[in-house]
Structures are given as structure tokens and as C-alpha cells.
Enzyme design. Structure first.
Site, PDB file in Angstrom:
ATOM      1  N   GLY A 232       0.824  -1.125  -0.062  1.00 46.76           N
ATOM      2  CA  GLY A 232       0.024   0.013  -0.064  1.00 46.76           C
ATOM      3  C   GLY A 232       0.779   1.223   0.105  1.00 46.76           C
ATOM      4  O   GLY A 232       1.818   1.257   0.494  1.00 46.76           O
ATOM      5  N   SER A 233       0.524   2.389  -0.440  1.00 41.91           N
ATOM      6  CA  SER A 233       1.095   3.793  -0.498  1.00 41.91           C
ATOM      7  C   SER A 233       0.904   4.229   1.312  1.00 41.91           C
ATOM      8  O   SER A 233       0.145   3.686   1.835  1.00 41.91           O
ATOM      9  CB  SER A 233       0.535   4.509  -1.515  1.00 41.91           C
ATOM     10  N   GLY A 234       1.711   5.337   1.370  1.00 42.07           N
ATOM     11  CA  GLY A 234       1.412   5.850   2.348  1.00 42.07           C
ATOM     12  C   GLY A 234       2.402   5.601   3.576  1.00 42.07           C
ATOM     13  O   GLY A 234       2.694   6.087   4.756  1.00 42.07           O
ATOM     14  N   HIS A 235       3.515   4.902   3.064  1.00 43.40           N
ATOM     15  CA  HIS A 235       4.683   4.518   3.715  1.00 43.40           C
ATOM     16  C   HIS A 235       6.093   5.106   3.373  1.00 43.40           C
ATOM     17  O   HIS A 235       7.118   4.627   3.451  1.00 43.40           O
ATOM     18  CB  HIS A 235       4.863   2.858   4.026  1.00 43.40           C
TER      19      HIS A 235
ATOM     20  N   LYS B  73       5.518  -7.715   2.525  1.00 43.16           N
ATOM     21  CA  LYS B  73       5.471  -7.663   3.711  1.00 43.16           C
ATOM     22  C   LYS B  73       4.329  -8.586   4.227  1.00 43.16           C
ATOM     23  O   LYS B  73       3.388  -8.618   3.563  1.00 43.16           O
ATOM     24  CB  LYS B  73       4.931  -6.049   4.408  1.00 43.16           C
TER      25      LYS B  73
ATOM     26  N   ASP C  82      -1.277  -8.243   0.908  1.00 45.73           N
ATOM     27  CA  ASP C  82      -0.058  -8.280   0.208  1.00 45.73           C
ATOM     28  C   ASP C  82       0.091  -9.558  -0.109  1.00 45.73           C
ATOM     29  O   ASP C  82       0.609 -10.017  -1.524  1.00 45.73           O
ATOM     30  CB  ASP C  82       0.984  -7.758   0.796  1.00 45.73           C
TER      31      ASP C  82
ATOM     32  N   HIS D  21      -0.290   0.765   9.922  1.00 39.67           N
ATOM     33  CA  HIS D  21      -1.606   1.076   9.345  1.00 39.67           C
ATOM     34  C   HIS D  21      -2.641   1.627  10.476  1.00 39.67           C
ATOM     35  O   HIS D  21      -3.689   1.492  10.240  1.00 39.67           O
ATOM     36  CB  HIS D  21      -2.331   0.160   8.376  1.00 39.67           C
TER      37      HIS D  21
END
Lengths: 332, 212
Positions: A51-54, A102, A107, A216
Site C-alpha cells: 500500500g502507499s502511505g509508507h 510484507k 499483500d 496502518h
């Protein structure tokens, strides 16, 4: 919600566009969420993502000596198999591709489905699953431990091994070795807001922190009143060391330390924590070979940190020290 | 019962309308135990299908399911995307060469979807997932067909089992996904994925009953 964005639905693609404009060594495969090296390595390809945001994970780790391609999903949401296959194709030079996943349900499902499809096109694909978060009990029955900041060391070490020209099985071996020897634990001080949702995912009171919270905002192990940096260092390290000692030795060993910020904790605080972590490690008889302090695996604008220890031997030291031109993890 | 592509697309429109109207409820359920993005993802997936409805109507049954699967996989993303993608791709396999969907074929489709989701998600019934709505629905459907019940009754049994199955997730501790990380494993909260699965089976049943 106050964010520097145009439209919540466009954040991922617009971010990757901006990232590729800032890094002349990568290309952005538009509409596919993929950042890959401009030139194929000619070696085993390393692909990661999630996911994005990391950020800078995972696109900031694309570069010589690290990842060949990174695949981004929506914020906090796994990329779909089609995107991952694009990443695999970009990374493949004919010698096979290693996926660094991860350990999250989404994922795992998307990356393994992409592997199944890519293999039908005769691309050799293998994968490793990073599960370094000691806040979660490991288990074969459930999804088990999450993958967090320790993943960056897996990128670095497998990337260095691939760069040396090693075969896929060898690259996988050092990735597995890194996974076996890495442990992390995090702590959150404030929530974060997914742009498309517009509201914080959880609430922490002004004087409250949560030990063991995931990247998250997954629940941690304990909510407490705010602690000092020294107390935080000890709290996180105690759990990490205890976990190492369940299966291996850690005292008198050499480690790489990562003090990771979750997004909005200033570097000043991360350096203070680094000081206290190192003091604590000295008291525990653990030798620090190298330290990394910064934002490596963030959680949007969450405040807080994670501490990662990677137990090193000579092989892992050499691979950790090998050059990388990935902007998120430069090693000269 | 004899459903055509046109019928299935009509059902897609109905379920998309239903999803459009339940955003706050599903997002609140998901915020309690998950990432809070399940509704956004599933709603955008089905809106995309509605956008493509004219194209879907021109395809064979099998190609329509394949297209639906690929679309949901890429538009929904996350865990649900790959699970619904796997389910519809498997449905495409078992409908190769069929022109219309009869009751026995619908049974094959639902069984194939269930098997695909369980395999891809490595999940069993009783683990607080969408399988807890789909599995009892498939079982009720098969049992009713085996007993030669009237068509309307078969469909009703399937709908009821799906809804009851989704409700059962409230008491189940999670072992997959984000609810697993909570201290009480999400007990006391419905699984949003099971709820949206039950909506689909319920609306499909409702459409079939209206078309019988």
C-alpha cells in the site's frame, strides 16, 4: 483534513509522478503504480511494494544496489496482481525475480497471485515474506506477524546480493537470513488520515501513546500515558531482545539499528531516541555496528517511531555496506 | 430459471445501487476492525462494472465473468479485489461454453467462487471473513437443489443462509486480516466483507425471484 493534495483519488499516481521527476534514474509506469530502474540490471530482479502511505517505502528504495521495481497500491491497500506483474516484467532480466512481501493478508494474496500468473509467462519468480513486528505473536494458523521497518534491511541486503551477480536461490537465501535476524517494535503518538476517507483512523488522547501499533494503525499491545524517550527506548528494546532470546542469542552480538519515524515525529526526537536506544544497548551488552536514523517506513502523518535491530554476521555486514544509489537508502 | 448476461448485468446495477446507499454503515463497520476502506473499494469496483455494462452484455457468459473478475481485481485492489477477482475468474472457467445460467449452473458458479476464495485467501469457514456468508449460502443452495425444492424456495434458502452467515461473524474471533491484531480479535463486530458478500447474494436472489 489538511493535506497538500489535488484530489484524494489521484494521490498515488501524482506522488509517483513527482518522485520520478526527482530521481533521474527511475521511470514511472503511468497508471500501473510502478517505479522501476531506467536500465535493466541484467541480474536477478528485486521487486517489493504494498500500500502507499509508507514513503519512502517502497518507491524510494528503487536504485542500483537495492530494488529493481516497486509497486504501489492505494493508500494502505495492496496493489493488485496486474500492477505487480508489471513490476515483475520491469525487473526481469531473464535471471528471475525475487518478491519481498510484507506479511499482510492482502499483500500475500496479491503478490502470490501475480507470481502464479508471471510463471505462466515463464518468468522465474520466488518470494520471501517479512514478519519483523514483535508486537504480534507469530503463528502458522493466523496471518501472524506484520512486516514493518525491518523490510528496508531485507531490500538492502537482497539488493546488494543481486547486484553482485548471485543466482536467485542465493539472493533468496540472504533475504531469508535477514528476515530471521531482524526484529522491530513500534509506538504511535497520534493517528493518521487516509486521504480518500478524510477522517483519522483512530484517536489517541493528547497524553496517550500506543505501544506496538502497526503502520496502518493496527492495534498494539498497550495504551499508556506518554513516556520519556528513555522509557520508550527501554520498553521497545526489552520486547525486541526478549523475542530474539526466545530463539537465538543477541547479547555480545553486533547489530544494525534503525530508528524509524512514522511520518510526523521530528528528526530531533528520533535522534534523542537514538541516543537512548544506544545507551540501553550498551547496558544490554549489544554492540552497534551501524545506525540509521530517519523516516524509512512511515504511516502517513502519524507521529511515533519504530526501533529495528538486525543481528549481523560478516556476510550481512558486507551486504549492508555495499553501495546503493536508492534515494531512500544511499550508501556511498 | 434461465439467466442471460443481460440479467446478470441488471443484477450488477441493482447491487451497485445497494452499495451506493450503504457507505456510512459499511465504513463504520470496517473502521471498528479493519482499514476503513472496504466500502470505498467495493463500491468503486461495482460502479466501474456498471460503467462497463453495455460491453458486458455483448460478451459470452464466461467472458463476462472473466471481464468482471479482471475489473474487480484491478479497481477494488486490496484483499477483496484479489478474492473477488479469483472468484469470478473461477466462475468463468466453469461456465465456458454456456449461453445462459440455469439453477444447476448457478450452483456450479457459487461453488467455484467459494473454492477459489478459500484457496486464494487460505481461509476456512469460521474465521470471520466473507466465506462465512458465502459458504452457508452455497450449502443451503445445494441442499435445496438435492431435495428438489421449488426454485423460489431454493433461492430464498440461499438468501437467508447468506444473511444469517454474515450475522454469525459477530461472535467469531478473526484469524485473517486486520481484525486479527485486535486484543479481542474483533469479537462483537460484524465482518464488513461478510456483510457485503451477503448483500450480493441477497440482491442476486431478489433479482432472480423477480425474474422467475
Amino acid at each position: 483534513m489538511k493535506k497538500i493534495i489535488n484530489n484524494p483519488n489521484d494521490v498515488v499516481e501524482e506522488m509517483l509522478e513527482g518522485l520520478s521527476l526527482a530521481n533521474p534514474n527511475v521511470i514511472h509506469i503511468k497508471g500501473k503504480g510502478v517505479i522501476s530502474r531506467k536500465e535493466k540490471s541484467g541480474k536477478v530482479g528485486i521487486v517489493s511494494g504494498g500500500g502507499s502511505g509508507h514513503e519512502p517505502a517502497h518507491a524510494g528504495y528503487v536504485g542500483r544496489g537495492m530494488l529493481d521495481a516497486a509497486v504501489s497500491g492505494n493508500v494502505f491497500s495492496s496493489p493488485d496482481p496486474e500492477r505487480i506483474i508489471e513490476g515483475i516484467n520491469q525487473a526481469d532480466s531473464g535471471k528471475g525475480v525475487l518478491l519481498v512481501i510484507k506479511n499482510y493478508s492482502g499483500d500475500l494474496m496479491n503478490f502470490t497471485m501475480a507470481k502464479d500468473i508471471a510463471e505462466m509467462d515463464d518468468i522465474l519468480v520466488d518470494y520471501v515474506v517479512v514478519k519483523d513486528d514483535v508486537a504480534v505473536e507469530d503463528s502458522t494458523y493466523s496471518t501472524g506477524r506484520r512486516g514493518i521497518a525491518g523490510t528496508v534491511f531485507v531490500h538492502k541486503i537482497s539488493g546488494a546480493k543481486a547486484e553482485s551477480g548471485a543466482e536467485l536461490t542465493e539472493v533468496k537465501r540472504v533475504a531469508e537470513k535477514t528476515i530471521e535476524n531482524v526484529r522491530s517494535m513500534g509506538m504511535a503518538m497520534s493517528s493518521c488520515t487516509i486521504p480518500a476517507i478524510g477522517k483519522p483512523g483512530f484517536v489517541l488522547a493528547d497524553d496517550e501513546i500506543e505501544i506496538g501499533m502497526g503502520i496502518h494503525g493496527e492495534p498494539g499491545v498497550a495504551r499508556t500515558k506518554i513516556l520519556t524517550s528513555k522509557e520508550i527506548a527501554k520498553n521497545l528494546l526489552d520486547r525486541i531482545v526478549e523475542d530474539f532470546e526466545r530463539t537465538t542469542t543477541i547479547r555480545n552480538e553486533e547489530v544494525a539499528v534503525m530508528i524509524n519515524g512514522l511520518g510526523s515525529s521530528p528528526l530531533m526526537e528520533l535522534y534523542i531516541l537514538n541516543r537512548d536506544v544506544q545507551e540501553c544497548l550498551t547496558e544490554m551488552g549489544i554492540k552497534v555496528y551501524k545506525s540509521f536514523v530517519g523516516n524509512y517506513m512511515t504511516s502517513l502523518e502519524m507521529a511515533g517511531c519504530s526501533v529495528t535491530l538486525l543481528k549481523l554476521d560478516n556476510e550481512l555486514k558486507d551486504l549492508l555496506d555495499a553501495p546503493s544509489d536508492a534515494p531512500g537508502f544511499l550508501v556511498k | 430459471m434461465n439467466l442471460t448476461n443481460r440479467d446478470y448485468v441488471a443484477y450488477i446495477r441493482k447491487i451497485s445501487q445497494r452499495f451506493e446507499g450503504c457507505g456510512e454503515y459499511i465504513t463504520a463497520l470496517d473502521a471498528a476492525t479493519g482499514d476503513g476502506d472496504h466500502w470505498t473499494n467495493i463500491n468503486s469496483g461495482f460502479l466501474k462494472l456498471v460503467e462497463m455494462s453495455e460491453e458486458l452484455e455483448t460478451l459470452s457468459v464466461s467472458d463476462m465473468f472473466k471481464k468482471i473478475g479482471m475489473t474487480l481485481m484491478s479497481v477494488m485492489g486490496g484483499s477483496s479485489g484479489v478474492l473477488y477477482g479469483s472468484a469470478y475468474l473461477e466462475a468463468a472457467k466453469v461456465t465456458k461454453g454456456t449461453d445462459t445460467i440455469t439453477l444447476p449452473i448457478l450452483k456450479n458458479i457459487l461453488e467455484a467462487m467459494l473454492a477459489a476464495i478459500m484457496k486464494r485467501g487460505n481461509v476456512q469457514p469460521g474465521q470471520k471473513t466473507m466465506v462465512d456468508a458465502l459458504c452457508p449460502a452455497v450449502e443451503a443452495f445445494s441442499a435445496a437443489i438435492d431435495r428438489n425444492l421449488p426454485e423460489a424456495e431454493i433461492i430464498e434458502n440461499m438468501r437467508k443462509a447468506a444473511i444469517k452467515g454474515a450475522e454469525s461473524t459477530k461472535d467469531i474471533p478473526a484469524v485473517r486480516g486486520r481484525a486479527f491484531y485486535q486484543a479481542n480479535k474483533g469479537v462483537g463486530h460484524l465482518d464488513p466483507g461478510a456483510v457485503t458478500m451477503s448483500y450480493q447474494l441477497d440482491t442476486l436472489g431478489e433479482y432472480i425471484l423477480s425474474a422467475l
